[in-house]
Design an enzyme around this catalytic site. Structure first.
Site, mmCIF file in Angstrom:
data_model
loop_
_atom_site.group_PDB
_atom_site.id
_atom_site.type_symbol
_atom_site.label_atom_id
_atom_site.label_comp_id
_atom_site.label_asym_id
_atom_site.label_seq_id
_atom_site.Cartn_x
_atom_site.Cartn_y
_atom_site.Cartn_z
ATOM 1 N N HIS A 294 0.840 -1.211 0.000
ATOM 2 C CA HIS A 294 0.000 0.000 0.000
ATOM 3 C C HIS A 294 0.872 1.257 0.000
ATOM 4 C CE1 HIS A 294 -2.770 -2.844 2.280
ATOM 5 N NE2 HIS A 294 -3.530 -2.457 1.267
ATOM 6 N N ASP B 165 -3.719 -7.637 -7.036
ATOM 7 C CA ASP B 165 -5.124 -7.964 -7.300
ATOM 8 C C ASP B 165 -5.374 -7.792 -8.797
ATOM 9 O OD1 ASP B 165 -6.010 -8.405 -4.534
ATOM 10 O OD2 ASP B 165 -5.441 -6.314 -4.304
ATOM 11 N N SER C 235 -2.494 -7.839 3.419
ATOM 12 C CA SER C 235 -2.984 -7.594 4.786
ATOM 13 C C SER C 235 -3.346 -8.910 5.459
ATOM 14 C CB SER C 235 -4.218 -6.689 4.756
ATOM 15 O OG SER C 235 -3.895 -5.486 4.098
#
Ligand code: PAF
Length: 280
Positions: A28, A141, A177
């Site tokens: 991130h 992703d 995460s």
């Protein structure tokens, strides 16, 4: 947030947006850093979106660490954090969804029915609220990236999608995460996803271009780790997520597997025989 965004645009500044569900890691932060380098004002959203979790999935136990996240984002010189509540995002009676048909049922969409409808609904809402010029997504992703890009094209969102490379731990495990769910033993076993992808990359480097053979080799590596339960191992077109028979024009190699109760995903991009390249 909408008033702020209007003000930013009025002053002629470019707004870069990083959507997240918090529990921030280096992946991130690399998105935030790239956003910082390409935009005048950076907004990061932190919102654990209930609509993208299935009834038996980990919404309630998904890691939440707002204080730590906001300190990390401050260190990256992010200008604003947008952290709405579930009630603000989905007030009682909100029944509208954004669904990108067909492609949303591929890869993770097949194993997690409705997941991508939740993603495209919340991403549309965030785009409408924040009105970004640029939005930064992680290649990890890969299916989400393809679906969001299609949604942006199909629905004429006035935003440019920027895709940033996967950030990996030293042994190759893609940062996620959900890695915090892994026990020390499972953490070691989890590297099997990356090993399987590397096996495919090596074979492609050696000139193998038959997708079925490459997939079989990848699955074989996963099967060697008894702690891993394969969900899918597929070679697809990175835009449409449809299976390809041959990788000579490049392809996305995507894997999902459970290690214990934790579902992990990873992928690489193959650029064609002899020029395989890690997808970040
Ligand atoms: O990638 C994620 O963390 C989420 O799917 C996103 C894009 C923030 C939407 O909730």
């Amino acid at each position: 947030m909408t008033a702020l965004s209007r003000e930013i645009h009025r002053s002629g500044k470019h707004l870069g947006f990083v959507p997240t569900m918090g529990a921030l890691h280096q992946g991130h932060l690399s998105l935030a850093r790239t956003a910082r380098s390409q935009s005048d004002v950076v907004v990061v959203s932190i919102f654990v979106n209930p609509r993208q979790f299935g009834p038996k999935e980990d919404f309630s136990k998904y890691p939440r660490s707002f204080e730590q996240d906001s300190a990390l984002l401050q260190a990256e010189k992010v200008d604003y954090i947008f952290a709405p509540s579930v009630e603000e995002m989905y007030p009682q009676g909100a029944t509208s969804w954004v669904k990108v048909e067909e492609i949303s049922d591929r890869l993770d969409g097949r194993s997690r029915p409705g997941h991508f409808h939740g993603v495209t609904t919340v991403v549309s809402k965030l785009f409408n609220i924040i009105q970004p010029d640029l939005a930064f997504f992680g290649q990890k992703d890969a299916a989400q990236v393809a679906i969001v890009r299609k949604m942006v094209r199909d629905l004429n969102f006035d935003v440019r999608i920027v895709v940033c490379p996967i950030v990996r731990e030293q042994d190759g495990l893609a940062m996620s995460s959900r890695n915090v769910y892994l026990s020390p033993e499972q953490r070691k076993q989890a590297v099997i996803l990356y090993r399987a992808l590397m096996r495919v990359q090596t074979l492609a480097d050696q000139g193998e271009s038959d997708a079925a053979k490459l997939m079989a080799a990848g699955k074989q590596v996963i099967a060697e780790e008894p702690a891993a339960r394969l969900d899918y191992f597929e070679i697809v077109n990175s835009d449409t997520l449809e299976p390809v028979r041959n990788i000579s024009h490049g392809a996305l190699v995507a894997v999902a597997a459970h290690v214990g109760a934790t579902r992990l995903i990873d992928n690489i991009m193959l650029m064609g025989p002899g020029q395989a390249k890690v997808g970040g």
